[in-house]
Design an enzyme around this catalytic site. Structure first.
Site, PDB file in Angstrom:
ATOM      1  N   HIS A   1       1.189   4.927   5.005  1.00  0.00           N
ATOM      2  CA  HIS A   1       1.634   4.772   3.628  1.00  0.00           C
ATOM      3  C   HIS A   1       0.982   3.554   3.008  1.00  0.00           C
ATOM      4  CE1 HIS A   1       4.468   2.468   6.145  1.00  0.00           C
ATOM      5  NE2 HIS A   1       4.476   1.598   5.144  1.00  0.00           N
TER       6      HIS A   1
ATOM      7  N   CYS B   1       9.248  -5.040   5.758  1.00  0.00           N
ATOM      8  CA  CYS B   1       7.911  -4.772   6.286  1.00  0.00           C
ATOM      9  C   CYS B   1       6.894  -5.135   5.210  1.00  0.00           C
ATOM     10  CB  CYS B   1       7.773  -3.307   6.702  1.00  0.00           C
ATOM     11  SG  CYS B   1       7.838  -2.106   5.346  1.00  0.00           S
TER      12      CYS B   1
END
Length: 674
Positions: free
Chosen positions: A65, A189
């Site tokens: 992603h 993250c």
């Protein structure tokens, strides 16, 4: 949500055998659907994300992603590979591959949807249905959440959900207690899209199986909602599962803590929970947060009153400005000490620098310091706007601060420019725009429009009145003498000692540093800076002196803190008195304020001046009338120490004093009742 993934973005027979080939195959579907404008550019962004951390997850899942300027709308492509593709997961290659494509400025609503998908990947029924389904339309609907996993049997190869304890495993060995163990956690993250939310879901599932109350703060791309302070206070332990710095980490200080990467939160939540429970049982905790200093919290809570929000916004700007003040001010002060005050007229060191000439070195320090000082007002304004509107507020805030410097609106102009910039950005963000424009809003539209609005207001509408007000205030301060100057010294001294490094202290400090943050500060500004620094040194010095004169009035812990307070006070770190104020605020704070007022008044009466914004006794040679300056500090210290000894002595009987000379550890940590 209905158009994030459609059947044409699903490949149930993905033939690629490498992650690059698999990503390209799925990305080509996004290009064909008009959701990605530049295939190679998008793949480069995906590859850059992969370099930060592998995106393979235990359980046969790959989730490449990225956020990319080549993405037109939040999209998701799904591929199922019989051959399996290695995305770097510890347990081997993935057969379920999700390619998440988010625009560079993806709005919070769509990022919330992406986070919901990440959480569903922790559901074994969901992943099992993806492995057994043979219809692309059904798979797309399942991922969108339009349908629930069907009752059809899962394949034997479907792995157990990673990181989730079974009801007969961890739960059986960790039965719920009458009083549940409480944990607060933070997950984050690098891109804040997938792993952030997957770690949160995994931790929550494991905690539920163990009968533990767990509250997670997901610090993702869509922003984050702070855990209520009361929940943090009641928590028994903390888990950090993150690959980027935890924001406002000091909120969690003083509790047993496990600090790991975000993948650990996904793959082994049971171990983390057991580890932090073990630390709690052993009494292991992180160091307590330093109290009373500049708040690290950049943002205001949603339920805060306007006054509280305003204070936080202003303190954000001041906290980022202070390092520039310290660096620039000390360099300028040192340049005056080496080369004299005429160094302000030296030629640029770019054109003239003599390695053997001390005047050249003095000029170098002055010009570097002046460069640092030139950022003060823009930084103040920029980070006030940042506190209000996050990163989109930085550009108009800095622009407004620069204009404030240009029109000579000074500290007041920077403050107002920051507030205006933040308000303008917040207003723009409330405007509903078409989804095709959302990707360019934070990088083009918001900076452009907000800068134009702020620039117009500062240059044309309110800039001149603010500059006139700033000049009038500066001229008034410069003209103060006699009784008026002494009264100002008293007020500044009281402010510096009221909250010992807190907001009131920082307002007085920012007021003083704003006055000297120019090439040629006025005599009045130099006197204010001297009074502020002298008063700020008094509280820790007074507490240190009091622990020496009447040590029996203080606990053993306070007497130890008193030794450090000598150095902190001498260095102009008012926070050195906080341990004493926290234990006995109604005696320590008033005593400190009286001493600070005495010192501030004397510094003004003596006509002391100071060009350095920090340094304590280490910059005494740079102070006008240094001997009288030391007398002012000594007088205030003596007054504060005498008062705190008197007040503490009044509450104790002669018989009680000896018994308190060596209090028990438990007693030493209990705040004294007023």
């Amino acid at each position: 949500m209905s158009d994030m993934i459609t059947a044409d973005l699903v490949d149930l027979d993905l033939t690629a055998d490498t992650k690059e080939a698999a990503t390209r195959s799925l990305a080509e579907r996004l290009v064909a659907a008009g959701r990605v404008t530049d295939l190679d550019g998008f793949l480069a962004d995906v590859a850059a994300r992969e370099l930060q951390m592998p995106t393979g997850l235990d359980g046969g899942i790959g989730i490449p992603h990225c956020r990319s300027e080549h993405v037109t709308e939040p999209s998701l492509a799904f591929g199922r590979s019989a051959a399996k593709v290695d995305f770097g997961a510890p347990d081997g290659p993935a057969d379920l591959i999700f390619l998440i494509a988010a625009p560079a400025g993806a709005d919070s609503d769509h990022l919330t949807i992406l986070s919901a998908l990440a959480r569903r990947l922790m559901d074994g029924d969901f992943t099992g249905a993806l492995r057994s389904a043979d219809d692309a339309e059904y798979v797309a609907a399942l991922i969108r959440g339009d349908v629930e996993p069907s009752a059809e049997p899962q394949t034997a190869a479907a792995p157990e959900t990673p990181g989730v304890a079974s009801s007969s495993g961890a739960a059986a060995t960790n039965p719920p207690a009458d009083e549940p163990f409480r944990i607060v956690a933070v997950t984050s993250c690098p891109t804040g899209i997938a792993h952030t939310y997957m770690a949160a879901e995994s931790l929550q599932r494991a905690a539920a199986d163990k009968g533990i109350e767990l509250t997670v703060e997901t610090q993702g791309s869509a922003g984050f909602t702070r855990i209520d302070p009361s929940v943090i206070a009641a928590a028994d332990a903390v888990i950090f599962a993150h690959d980027v710095e935890v924001r406002e980490k000091e909120r969690f200080a003083g509790k047993p803590t496990v600090d790991v990467g975000v993948k650990a939160g996904i793959n082994r939540p049971d171990e983390l929970i057991d580890e932090v429970r073990g630390k709690a049982a052993r009494g292991e905790a992180t160091a307590p947060a330093a109290g009373g200093g500049v708040p690290m919290d950049k943002g205001a809570g949603a339920n805060d009153h306007f006054g509280t929000k305003l204070r936080k916004w202003l303190m954000t700007g001041v906290s980022y400005m202070v390092p520039f003040v310290a660096a620039g001010g000390l360099l300028i002060a040192l340049s005056f000490a080496v080369g004299g005050y005429e160094i302000v007229n030296a030629k640029s060191v770019v054109d003239h620098f003599d390695w053997a000439d001390k005047a050249s070195w003095a000029a170098l320090m002055f010009q570097i310091g002046a460069g640092a000082f030139s950022f003060l007002i823009p930084v103040l304004a920029g980070f006030i706007a940042y506190g209000m509107a996050d990163r989109p507020g930085l550009v108009p805030g800095f622009v407004g601060g620069y204009i404030a410097v240009t029109i000579k609106a000074g500290f007041l102009g920077g403050l107002i420019a920051g507030l205006i910039a933040g308000a303008v950005v917040l207003a723009i963000q409330k405007v509903h725009v078409h989804k095709t424009l959302r990707g360019v809003m934070p990088v083009v539209v918001i900076p452009l429009v907000s800068s134009i609005v702020v620039g117009f207001l500062m240059f044309v509408v309110i800039g001149k009145p603010i500059a006139s007000a700033q000049k009038g205030m500066t001229d008034w301060l410069s003209s103060l003498s006699g009784a008026n100057a002494i009264i100002l010294g008293v007020i500044l001294g009281l402010m510096m000692c009221f909250d010992l490094g807190g907001p009131v202290n920082k307002v007085a400090y920012a007021f003083a540093t704003g006055g000297i943050a120019v090439t040629n500060p006025t005599p009045g500004a130099l006197k204010i800076m001297a009074a502020v620094m002298a008063a700020g040194m008094v509280p820790p010095l007074a507490m240190a002196l009091a622990t020496v004169v009447r040590g029996k009035l203080f606990t053993e812990e306070e007497r130890e803190n008193g030794k450090a307070a000598w150095v902190l006070g001498a260095s102009f770190i008012s926070e050195g008195a906080i341990p004493f104020a926290a234990a006995d605020p109604l005696r320590v704070i008033p005593s400190s304020m009286v001493g600070g007022a005495v010192t501030g008044a004397l510094a003004m009466a003596f006509g002391n001046t100071l060009r350095a914004p920090h340094g304590g006794i280490f910059v005494v040679p740079l102070i006008g009338k240094p001997f009288l300056y030391l007398i002012a500090i000594a007088a205030g210290t003596a007054v504060s120490a005498g008062l705190v000894i008197l007040l503490k002595g009044l509450r104790k009987t002669p018989e009680a004093a000896p018994a308190e000379a060596a209090p028990s550890p438990a007693e030493a940590k209990v705040p004294v009742a007023a």
